[in-house]
Design a protein around this motif. Structure first.
Motif, PDB file in Angstrom:
ATOM      1  N   LEU A 297     -75.694  -5.248 -32.976  1.00  0.00           N
ATOM      2  CA  LEU A 297     -76.675  -5.906 -33.101  1.00  0.00           C
ATOM      3  C   LEU A 297     -77.925  -4.259 -32.936  1.00  0.00           C
ATOM      4  O   LEU A 297     -77.559  -3.550 -32.144  1.00  0.00           O
ATOM      5  CB  LEU A 297     -77.233  -6.600 -31.950  1.00  0.00           C
ATOM      6  CG  LEU A 297     -76.618  -8.008 -32.050  1.00  0.00           C
ATOM      7  CD1 LEU A 297     -76.468  -8.583 -30.847  1.00  0.00           C
ATOM      8  CD2 LEU A 297     -77.199  -8.633 -33.024  1.00  0.00           C
TER       9      LEU A 297
ATOM     10  N   TRP B 266     -85.839  -7.948 -34.576  1.00  0.00           N
ATOM     11  CA  TRP B 266     -85.244  -9.067 -34.722  1.00  0.00           C
ATOM     12  C   TRP B 266     -85.501 -10.435 -36.394  1.00  0.00           C
ATOM     13  O   TRP B 266     -84.987 -10.134 -36.826  1.00  0.00           O
ATOM     14  CB  TRP B 266     -85.133 -10.582 -33.580  1.00  0.00           C
ATOM     15  CG  TRP B 266     -83.746 -12.309 -34.244  1.00  0.00           C
ATOM     16  CD1 TRP B 266     -82.663 -12.080 -34.377  1.00  0.00           C
ATOM     17  CD2 TRP B 266     -84.972 -12.806 -34.687  1.00  0.00           C
ATOM     18  NE1 TRP B 266     -82.442 -13.380 -35.213  1.00  0.00           N
ATOM     19  CE2 TRP B 266     -84.284 -13.891 -35.620  1.00  0.00           C
ATOM     20  CE3 TRP B 266     -85.902 -13.445 -35.225  1.00  0.00           C
ATOM     21  CZ2 TRP B 266     -84.066 -15.410 -35.207  1.00  0.00           C
ATOM     22  CZ3 TRP B 266     -86.329 -14.896 -36.161  1.00  0.00           C
ATOM     23  CH2 TRP B 266     -85.499 -15.706 -36.111  1.00  0.00           C
TER      24      TRP B 266
ATOM     25  N   SER C  57     -84.613  -7.522 -38.256  1.00  0.00           N
ATOM     26  CA  SER C  57     -83.452  -7.227 -39.176  1.00  0.00           C
ATOM     27  C   SER C  57     -82.976  -8.709 -39.927  1.00  0.00           C
ATOM     28  O   SER C  57     -82.918  -8.530 -41.026  1.00  0.00           O
ATOM     29  CB  SER C  57     -82.392  -7.881 -38.014  1.00  0.00           C
ATOM     30  OG  SER C  57     -82.584  -6.644 -37.604  1.00  0.00           O
TER      31      SER C  57
ATOM     32  N   GLU D 212     -71.486 -11.426 -39.603  1.00  0.00           N
ATOM     33  CA  GLU D 212     -72.242 -11.055 -39.008  1.00  0.00           C
ATOM     34  C   GLU D 212     -73.167  -9.684 -39.640  1.00  0.00           C
ATOM     35  O   GLU D 212     -72.257  -8.578 -39.705  1.00  0.00           O
ATOM     36  CB  GLU D 212     -72.369 -11.299 -37.630  1.00  0.00           C
ATOM     37  CG  GLU D 212     -73.960 -11.407 -36.379  1.00  0.00           C
ATOM     38  CD  GLU D 212     -73.890 -11.846 -35.575  1.00  0.00           C
ATOM     39  OE1 GLU D 212     -74.071 -10.888 -34.698  1.00  0.00           O
ATOM     40  OE2 GLU D 212     -73.968 -13.433 -35.145  1.00  0.00           O
TER      41      GLU D 212
ATOM     42  N   ASP E 150     -76.628  -7.418 -38.677  1.00  0.00           N
ATOM     43  CA  ASP E 150     -78.130  -7.083 -38.062  1.00  0.00           C
ATOM     44  C   ASP E 150     -78.146  -8.232 -36.960  1.00  0.00           C
ATOM     45  O   ASP E 150     -79.244  -8.452 -36.973  1.00  0.00           O
ATOM     46  CB  ASP E 150     -79.159  -6.489 -38.359  1.00  0.00           C
ATOM     47  CG  ASP E 150     -78.833  -5.025 -39.006  1.00  0.00           C
ATOM     48  OD1 ASP E 150     -77.769  -4.769 -38.685  1.00  0.00           O
ATOM     49  OD2 ASP E 150     -79.816  -4.430 -39.988  1.00  0.00           O
ATOM     50  N   GLY E 151     -77.090  -9.198 -35.978  1.00  0.00           N
ATOM     51  CA  GLY E 151     -77.295 -10.054 -35.282  1.00  0.00           C
ATOM     52  C   GLY E 151     -77.586 -11.881 -36.496  1.00  0.00           C
ATOM     53  O   GLY E 151     -78.357 -12.707 -35.644  1.00  0.00           O
TER      54      GLY E 151
END
Length: 261
Positions: free
Chosen positions: A53, A113, A116, A184, A186-187
Motif C-alpha cells: 500500500l 487511494w 491508486s 492486490e 496498490d490496495g
C-alpha cells in the motif's frame, strides 16, 4: 521415495507469508531452495513484493501544510478566558490545529487511494498479463480443485469485491477450474480465477471493481496472450490466455450470461 508434494511450486499465499516472515525455518529453507532453481518463481516473488500500500507517503510534510499564520491570527482574536476556565485559548487552537492536520491526513489518504484506484483501473489488464506470463502448466497441475476448496476461495473474493460466485457459474467445457484467489495491487483487489486448458495451458478470468460503466467486449494482446475484456456497472472483467481469440470471446459471452453485473 520423494513426496511429490515437495516438488509443488509454492502458492502465492505461501510466498506472501514468506515475504512477511511468517514461515518456520524449515518452510523458509524449502522456498529458498525453490527460488534458487526457478527463475519464474523468483520473478513472481518480486512482483508480489511490489504490491504494498502506498499510504506511508501520505503523511509527508503534513505539518508544513498547516496554515500557521492563519492559526496565529485566530489565537489573537479569541478573547482571554477567565482564570478558572478549563480550556485556554492556546489549548483551543492547538486542538483545532490537531483536527486540521487530521483532516489533511484523511484527505491525502483518500486522494492517494483514489489515484491508486484509477491507476489500477487504467492498467489492470497489463498487471494481470505480467502475472499470467509467469504461469506454466506445472504451476497449476497439483492444486486442489475440489468444490469445497473452490467455494471457500470464492467466498473470500465475495468479501472483497462484493460479487457472489458459484463454482457452477465458472465451469468451462475443456479448461479445468484450478483456483480462485485474490491478488492486490496498490490496495486494489483483483480476483484471479485460474484454469488449466490441456491444449493451450493456463487461462484466467479476472475481475476488479470499476466505475467506468458498462462496456461491451473488446480484444487486445499483451505479453503474447489474447485478452477479451468488458465491464458492468460495478466490476470489470477479462479473460486471458493463449487460446485463440474466438475461444476467449465464446467464454466471455458465457460468463456474461451467467454472472449478473
Amino acid at each position: 521415495m520423494t513426496d511429490p508434494r515437495s516438488q509443488q511450486a509454492p502458492s502465492d499465499e505461501l510466498l506472501v507469508a514468506y515475504l512477511d516472515g511468517q514461515l518456520s525455518s524449515e518452510e523458509r529453507l524449502r522456498i529458498d531452495c525453490a527460488l534458487a532453481n526457478d527463475e519464474a518463481l523468483e520473478q513472481r516473488l518480486e512482483w508480489l513484493s511490489r504490491s504494498d500500500l502506498p499510504f506511508q507517503s501520505a503523511y509527508t510534510d503534513l505539518l508544513g501544510q498547516a496554515p500557521q499564520e492563519r492559526l496565529t491570527m485566530m489565537l489573537a482574536a479569541v478573547p482571554a478566558p477567565a482564570a478558572s476556565a478549563p480550556l485556554s485559548r492556546r489549548r483551543f487552537i492547538a486542538a483545532a490545529a490537531g483536527f486540521l492536520i487530521a483532516g489533511i491526513a484523511a484527505d491525502r489518504l483518500f486522494l492517494s487511494w483514489q489515484a491508486s484506484t484509477r491507476k489500477v483501473e487504467t492498467n489492470w489488464r497489463g498487471l494481470v498479463a505480467d502475472y499470467m506470463a509467469l504461469y506454466t502448466p506445472q504451476t497449476l497441475d497439483n492444486l486442489p480443485d475440489d468444490e469445497a476448496s473452490q467455494r471457500a476461495q470464492l467466498k473470500i473474493i465475495d468479501q472483497r469485491l462484493g460479487l457472489a460466485l458459484e463454482p457452477a457459474q465458472l465451469v468451462l467445457s475443456r479448461p479445468v477450474l484450478k483456483r480462485a484467489q485474490l491478488l492486490e495491487y496498490d490496495g486494489v483487489p483483483i480476483a484471479q480465477i485460474t484454469y488449466l486448458d490441456p491444449v493451450n495451458g493456463p487461462l484466467a478470468l479476472c475481475i476488479t471493481r470499476s466505475k467506468t460503466g458498462t462496456r461491451h467486449p473488446a480484444q487486445e494482446q499483451r505479453r503474447g496472450m489474447n485478452i477479451v475484456y468488458w465491464s458492468g456497472m460495478e466490476h470489470a472483467f477479462m479473460v486471458i490466455g493463449h487460446n485463440p481469440t474466438s475461444e476467449l470471446e465464446a467464454m466471455a459471452q458465457l460468463f456474461r450470461s451467467r454472472i449478473s453485473v
